[in-house]
Design a protein around this motif. Structure first.
Motif, mmCIF file in Angstrom:
data_model
loop_
_atom_site.group_PDB
_atom_site.id
_atom_site.type_symbol
_atom_site.label_atom_id
_atom_site.label_comp_id
_atom_site.label_asym_id
_atom_site.label_seq_id
_atom_site.Cartn_x
_atom_site.Cartn_y
_atom_site.Cartn_z
ATOM 1 N N ARG A 77 -11.264 4.391 -5.921
ATOM 2 C CA ARG A 77 -10.840 5.722 -6.359
ATOM 3 C C ARG A 77 -11.760 6.242 -7.470
ATOM 4 N NH1 ARG A 77 -9.677 9.806 -4.342
ATOM 5 N NH2 ARG A 77 -8.862 11.319 -5.808
ATOM 6 N N ARG A 96 2.526 7.589 -6.049
ATOM 7 C CA ARG A 96 1.553 8.601 -6.470
ATOM 8 C C ARG A 96 2.026 9.999 -6.062
ATOM 9 N NH1 ARG A 96 -0.819 9.744 -10.343
ATOM 10 N NH2 ARG A 96 -2.389 11.309 -10.025
ATOM 11 N N GLU A 141 -10.398 8.552 1.718
ATOM 12 C CA GLU A 141 -9.840 9.813 1.234
ATOM 13 C C GLU A 141 -9.896 10.872 2.315
ATOM 14 O OE1 GLU A 141 -10.228 12.754 -2.626
ATOM 15 O OE2 GLU A 141 -11.911 11.532 -2.029
ATOM 16 N N THR A 194 -5.830 -4.158 11.232
ATOM 17 C CA THR A 194 -6.803 -4.147 10.143
ATOM 18 C C THR A 194 -6.779 -2.802 9.434
ATOM 19 O OG1 THR A 194 -8.191 -5.720 11.283
ATOM 20 C CG2 THR A 194 -9.223 -4.435 9.539
ATOM 21 N N ASN A 195 -6.782 -1.734 10.224
ATOM 22 C CA ASN A 195 -6.775 -0.415 9.611
ATOM 23 C C ASN A 195 -5.478 -0.102 8.879
ATOM 24 O OD1 ASN A 195 -9.317 0.798 9.929
ATOM 25 N ND2 ASN A 195 -8.958 0.956 12.120
ATOM 26 N N VAL A 227 -3.988 -2.071 6.954
ATOM 27 C CA VAL A 227 -3.937 -2.727 5.649
ATOM 28 C C VAL A 227 -5.109 -2.369 4.751
ATOM 29 C CG1 VAL A 227 -5.054 -4.890 6.312
ATOM 30 C CG2 VAL A 227 -3.319 -4.887 4.546
ATOM 31 N N VAL A 228 -6.286 -2.159 5.323
ATOM 32 C CA VAL A 228 -7.406 -1.823 4.442
ATOM 33 C C VAL A 228 -7.271 -0.363 4.035
ATOM 34 C CG1 VAL A 228 -8.916 -3.562 5.443
ATOM 35 C CG2 VAL A 228 -9.059 -1.205 6.245
ATOM 36 N N GLU A 229 -7.905 -0.055 2.943
ATOM 37 C CA GLU A 229 -7.735 1.269 2.350
ATOM 38 C C GLU A 229 -8.125 2.358 3.346
ATOM 39 O OE1 GLU A 229 -6.228 3.359 -0.791
ATOM 40 O OE2 GLU A 229 -6.277 1.207 -0.480
ATOM 41 N N ASP A 266 -10.814 -5.992 0.854
ATOM 42 C CA ASP A 266 -9.442 -5.999 1.373
ATOM 43 C C ASP A 266 -9.311 -6.974 2.547
ATOM 44 O OD1 ASP A 266 -8.973 -4.140 -0.510
ATOM 45 O OD2 ASP A 266 -8.446 -2.505 0.840
ATOM 46 N N SER A 290 3.937 1.638 -1.009
ATOM 47 C CA SER A 290 4.679 1.860 -2.253
ATOM 48 C C SER A 290 3.783 2.533 -3.287
ATOM 49 C CB SER A 290 5.260 0.551 -2.790
ATOM 50 O OG SER A 290 4.293 -0.183 -3.505
ATOM 51 N N SER A 291 2.516 2.119 -3.304
ATOM 52 C CA SER A 291 1.562 2.704 -4.238
ATOM 53 C C SER A 291 1.311 4.179 -3.911
ATOM 54 C CB SER A 291 0.273 1.877 -4.158
ATOM 55 O OG SER A 291 -0.746 2.470 -4.884
ATOM 56 N N LEU A 333 2.662 13.309 -8.488
ATOM 57 C CA LEU A 333 2.124 14.656 -8.249
ATOM 58 C C LEU A 333 3.254 15.690 -8.226
ATOM 59 C CD1 LEU A 333 -0.579 13.601 -5.640
ATOM 60 C CD2 LEU A 333 -1.041 14.590 -7.896
ATOM 61 N N ARG A 379 -4.814 21.572 -6.677
ATOM 62 C CA ARG A 379 -5.298 20.192 -6.618
ATOM 63 C C ARG A 379 -4.143 19.201 -6.416
ATOM 64 N NH1 ARG A 379 -9.228 16.589 -5.431
ATOM 65 N NH2 ARG A 379 -9.067 14.729 -6.675
ATOM 66 N N TYR A 380 -3.051 19.349 -7.177
ATOM 67 C CA TYR A 380 -1.925 18.421 -7.050
ATOM 68 C C TYR A 380 -1.364 18.454 -5.634
ATOM 69 C CZ TYR A 380 -1.808 18.714 -12.212
ATOM 70 O OH TYR A 380 -2.130 18.702 -13.551
ATOM 71 N N ARG A 431 -5.372 -4.669 -5.490
ATOM 72 C CA ARG A 431 -5.095 -3.515 -6.354
ATOM 73 C C ARG A 431 -6.371 -2.992 -7.002
ATOM 74 N NH1 ARG A 431 -0.287 -1.950 -4.766
ATOM 75 N NH2 ARG A 431 1.485 -3.036 -5.688
ATOM 76 N N GLN A 470 -14.937 -1.833 -0.433
ATOM 77 C CA GLN A 470 -13.492 -1.974 -0.547
ATOM 78 C C GLN A 470 -12.907 -2.554 0.732
ATOM 79 O OE1 GLN A 470 -10.979 1.410 -0.591
ATOM 80 N NE2 GLN A 470 -9.270 0.237 -1.408
ATOM 81 N N ARG A 471 -13.360 -2.029 1.833
ATOM 82 C CA ARG A 471 -12.899 -2.538 3.137
ATOM 83 C C ARG A 471 -13.122 -4.038 3.226
ATOM 84 N NH1 ARG A 471 -11.539 0.558 7.707
ATOM 85 N NH2 ARG A 471 -11.729 -0.874 9.445
ATOM 86 N N ARG A 505 -3.694 16.952 -2.976
ATOM 87 C CA ARG A 505 -3.661 15.485 -3.041
ATOM 88 C C ARG A 505 -2.350 14.945 -2.463
ATOM 89 N NH1 ARG A 505 -7.149 12.452 -2.538
ATOM 90 N NH2 ARG A 505 -6.252 10.780 -3.760
ATOM 91 N N ARG A 507 0.825 -1.213 0.000
ATOM 92 C CA ARG A 507 0.000 0.000 0.000
ATOM 93 C C ARG A 507 0.857 1.259 0.000
ATOM 94 N NH1 ARG A 507 -4.716 -1.830 -1.543
ATOM 95 N NH2 ARG A 507 -6.037 -2.703 0.085
ATOM 96 N N GLU A 528 2.504 -2.249 -9.755
ATOM 97 C CA GLU A 528 1.741 -1.045 -10.063
ATOM 98 C C GLU A 528 1.805 -0.738 -11.560
ATOM 99 O OE1 GLU A 528 -0.928 1.703 -8.655
ATOM 100 O OE2 GLU A 528 0.018 0.043 -7.606
ATOM 101 N N ASP A 560 -14.690 7.654 -5.777
ATOM 102 C CA ASP A 560 -14.412 8.996 -5.245
ATOM 103 C C ASP A 560 -14.547 10.053 -6.332
ATOM 104 O OD1 ASP A 560 -13.782 8.081 -2.705
ATOM 105 O OD2 ASP A 560 -11.609 8.085 -3.047
#
Lengths: 222, 222
Positions: free
Chosen positions: B92, A92, A221, A213-214, A216-218, B60, A87-88, A96, A188-189, B85, B56-57, A192, A85, B218, B95
């Motif tokens: 997203r 990103r 936003e 759990t938190n 690892v799960v998404e 995951d 690394s992703s 940006l 915006r960039y 992924r 999503q949660r 984010r 997660r 990715e 969102d």
């Protein structure tokens, strides 16, 4: 087996720190490129993003290889999935930073903005650079004071983002169309970028506090 | 063991399809809300995003639980990591559909845009809805013709995105500052939506064609 696992996790952590350092360098240089209309610096940020992308690929491959060979469970598993997660998210942030540098390059030899909008965007970019620098230290030290500080700094970025909207919506503010576009996109960039910093901070906090759990799960936003 | 694994993978796939359907509904409704300044519809899109986040949660958690209990290797492992992924990418997209609906809501009772800029953005939103609908079918059928079609439709979105810049940069185009802001942001949201659709398409293609490394690492920004 256990020792190899620990070594591999450490390698993964070091690679993520290296990625975060590259991203921190990138956003900091992008801020300077914006400030000084520095074409060479902007180009270096743009070129350096490839390296961040490659680092992500390497981290992801290591993580998946680790899952395949070591079949970690419980907290070990969550550390590996969190690395995927992170690394992703860090990749990103690199994108940006590159987008910010793209705007600086596109307006050379002028600065992208001037007057008040130039000031606000520079402050946002510097604040984003501060977030990135703290992300590096958080990955190095797992110091939760840094996580709180990143959340705080992101709120400052959000407040400055609102200022950019006040500026563009003020029809008396002398801005060309190009400046309006640049102000909206740079805002915006950078907003984010700060959000992603908070996402990293939260995942690390969850891991450190044992809320696995938190971690690892998404993260929603922010 | 193997049968349970297959059932769990199937469940994961079904949940991803359900998420993609919710996202497809959301972007399609967001497009209509923009077109007709429909406040109720915009609000429904905004409210429905919570459900996508919860899905999503759930995906995951299932994926991580599956990794922990089944310790899959080789292609099975890559399917599970790809599911992680995809859930992140589809969330997203949800969102971004919400952001589009936010703009529609914010300008009610007017439409956000008018004239040529209204037309271009509506076409972009409809094209994004087409991408989302194809993402659902691709997840259902793994039909690689759909992956190619998604890439093609994203190129159309990108071309329309360039049109939005031509419009905003034309000082003769009668646009208020608010309209310029909305056109830039809607353009950005919808362009990103298309990119994420392509990211899903590529991951599925890699899985189907057996290019398993690319399915899991990715996908570079498109």
């Amino acid at each position: 087996m256990r020792t190899i696992f620990k070594q591999e996790i450490e390698q993964l952590g070091n690679d993520l720190i290296a990625m975060a350092k590259d991203t921190s360098t990138a956003i900091s240089a992008a801020a300077t490129a914006l400030e000084q209309a520095d074409l060479d610096l902007a180009q270096r940020v743009i070129d350096a993003d490839k390296r961040i992308d490659e680092s992500q690929r390497s981290v992801d491959e290591q993580a998946v290889s680790l899952l395949a060979r070591q079949a970690p469970v419980a907290s070990d598993l969550r550390v590996v999935v969190t690395a995927l997660r992170l690394s992703s998210t860090i990749e990103r942030m690199g994108d940006l930073a590159r987008h910010v540098a793209d705007v600086a390059r596109g307006r050379y030899p002028e600065t992208a903005l001037s007057g008040r909008s130039h000031e606000v965007v520079l402050k946002m970019a510097q604040q984003a650079a501060k977030v990135a620098e703290q992300v590096v230290r958080l990955l190095e030290d797992n110091d939760l004071d840094l996580a709180a500080s990143i959340e705080h700094d992101d709120e400052i970025i959000d407040a400055m983002h609102r200022q950019t909207f006040e500026l563009v919506l003020d029809e008396n503010e002398p801005l060309t169309r190009q400046e309006v576009v640049d102000l909206v996109l740079l805002g915006r960039y950078l907003e984010r970028f700060g959000d992603h910093g908070v996402s990293v901070a939260r995942r690390i906090s969850y891991l450190v506090t044992g809320d696995l759990t938190n971690a690892v799960v998404e993260v929603p936003e922010v």
